[in-house]
Motif scaffolding. Structure first.
Motif, PDB file in Angstrom:
ATOM      1  N   SER A 115      -9.212  -3.961   9.657  1.00 29.68           N
ATOM      2  CA  SER A 115      -7.874  -3.339   9.756  1.00 29.68           C
ATOM      3  C   SER A 115      -7.740  -2.203   8.449  1.00 29.68           C
ATOM      4  CB  SER A 115      -7.182  -4.534   9.361  1.00 29.68           C
ATOM      5  OG  SER A 115      -7.197  -5.656  10.591  1.00 29.68           O
ATOM      6  N   GLY A 116      -8.786  -1.860   8.036  1.00 29.86           N
ATOM      7  CA  GLY A 116      -8.644  -1.107   6.574  1.00 29.86           C
ATOM      8  C   GLY A 116      -7.793  -1.590   5.551  1.00 29.86           C
ATOM      9  N   VAL A 117      -7.809  -2.873   5.375  1.00 30.44           N
ATOM     10  CA  VAL A 117      -7.077  -3.562   4.290  1.00 30.44           C
ATOM     11  C   VAL A 117      -8.023  -3.456   3.028  1.00 30.44           C
ATOM     12  CG1 VAL A 117      -6.414  -5.507   3.289  1.00 30.44           C
ATOM     13  CG2 VAL A 117      -5.841  -5.160   5.660  1.00 30.44           C
ATOM     14  N   THR A 118      -7.103  -2.776   1.924  1.00 29.44           N
ATOM     15  CA  THR A 118      -7.795  -2.685   0.535  1.00 29.44           C
ATOM     16  C   THR A 118      -7.124  -3.392  -0.592  1.00 29.44           C
ATOM     17  OG1 THR A 118      -6.362  -0.871   0.132  1.00 29.44           O
ATOM     18  CG2 THR A 118      -8.779  -0.382   1.024  1.00 29.44           C
ATOM     19  N   THR A 119      -5.803  -3.924  -0.299  1.00 33.07           N
ATOM     20  CA  THR A 119      -5.156  -4.589  -1.128  1.00 33.07           C
ATOM     21  C   THR A 119      -4.748  -5.972  -0.370  1.00 33.07           C
ATOM     22  OG1 THR A 119      -4.539  -2.815  -2.369  1.00 33.07           O
ATOM     23  CG2 THR A 119      -3.162  -4.741  -2.681  1.00 33.07           C
ATOM     24  N   LEU A 120      -4.992  -6.926  -0.972  1.00 32.52           N
ATOM     25  CA  LEU A 120      -4.349  -8.463  -0.382  1.00 32.52           C
ATOM     26  C   LEU A 120      -3.207  -8.988  -1.527  1.00 32.52           C
ATOM     27  CD1 LEU A 120      -7.710 -10.384  -0.158  1.00 32.52           C
ATOM     28  CD2 LEU A 120      -6.198  -9.659   1.583  1.00 32.52           C
ATOM     29  N   ILE A 121      -2.217  -9.238  -0.865  1.00 28.89           N
ATOM     30  CA  ILE A 121      -1.023  -9.997  -1.455  1.00 28.89           C
ATOM     31  C   ILE A 121      -1.313 -11.367  -1.137  1.00 28.89           C
ATOM     32  CG2 ILE A 121       1.522 -10.270  -1.360  1.00 28.89           C
ATOM     33  CD1 ILE A 121       1.516  -7.319  -0.295  1.00 28.89           C
ATOM     34  N   VAL A 122      -1.379 -12.163  -2.128  1.00 29.03           N
ATOM     35  CA  VAL A 122      -1.790 -13.712  -2.112  1.00 29.03           C
ATOM     36  C   VAL A 122      -0.667 -14.668  -2.688  1.00 29.03           C
ATOM     37  CG1 VAL A 122      -3.608 -15.213  -2.838  1.00 29.03           C
ATOM     38  CG2 VAL A 122      -4.286 -12.845  -2.116  1.00 29.03           C
ATOM     39  N   GLY A 123      -0.485 -15.742  -1.823  1.00 31.62           N
ATOM     40  CA  GLY A 123       0.281 -16.700  -2.208  1.00 31.62           C
ATOM     41  C   GLY A 123      -0.336 -18.125  -1.479  1.00 31.62           C
TER      42      GLY A 123
END
Length: 226
Positions: A115-123
């Motif tokens: 998906s081209g994701v480079t940044t994860l927002i995590v909770g």
């Protein structure tokens, strides 16, 4: 920028074997994150910790029930399902994992890279176990990571903050920020976050833990006059 982000919600399941600090607040903030991600077309990923009901393949020492199966997160039970308030919607991805990290023996990395994701927002939960291990693996795999400090929790505040401090000390691609500050960031506004400036940024001795937590909190809070 937004299409390179993904929201990863870790193990917000119905398993009730732990009493968690400020859980209602964490659920509310997680719901806000989910609403915002969907409005901005940010991909949403959930992880679920699932142990095989027959107990085969459990790690050594894993707590077991009287029948030899797992004592928690047992496959085929309601406990492994995501809580109703945060239920996945069509198009969301649900990653089932057999260990703490959402990357261990799963295709999460493959799906994110596809998906081209480079940044994860995590909770999610627990800050000092599944969140912590997932963040370290994400760092090793080359992602930038934003941990939302008030969308995570664990069994004690001491453990929660200890995990945040460990991540802030050694995950160099990390930002810690609150839910409110993340929303400002996604809107392109000025925002407050805590990012590592050097190794062991929050080094402390045991008797200094309370003061170190205050120091971290001061880096995350917007001053009243602002």
């Amino acid at each position: 920028m937004k299409n390179k982000n993904a929201l990863l919600i870790i193990d917000m399941q119905q398993e009730d074997g732990f009493v968690l600090e400020h859980f209602d607040n964490v659920v509310a903030n997680t719901a806000t994150l989910l609403d915002t991600a969907r409005q901005l077309a940010i991909p949403v990923f959930y992880s679920r910790h699932i142990n095989p009901a027959d107990g085969i393949g459990l790690p050594p020492g894993e707590p077991r029930a009287a029948d030899g199966g797992p004592a928690s997160y047992r496959s085929g039970t309601r406990q492994v399902e995501i809580i109703a308030a945060l239920a996945p919607q069509p198009g969301d991805a649900v990653i089932d994992k057999p260990r703490y990290s959402a990357f261990h023996q799963t295709d999460l990395d493959t799906q994110l890279k596809r998906s081209g994701v480079t940044t994860l927002i995590v909770g999610g939960v627990l800050t000092d176990v599944c969140v912590l291990t997932t963040v370290f693996d994400a760092f090793a795999l080359g992602y930038r990571i934003r941990v939302i400090t008030d969308a995570c929790t664990t069994t004690t505040l001491a453990a929660h903050y200890s995990a945040l401090l460990i991540m802030a000390n050694w995950v160099y691609s990390l930002e810690l920020l609150t839910c409110a500050e993340l929303l400002r960031a996604l809107e392109g506004k000025d925002f407050i976050s805590c990012a590592p400036e050097r190794p062991d940024l929050f080094a402390h001795q045991p008797h200094e833990l309370a003061g170190t937590i205050e120091r971290l909190q001061s880096r995350l809070q917007r001053q009243a006059q602002e």
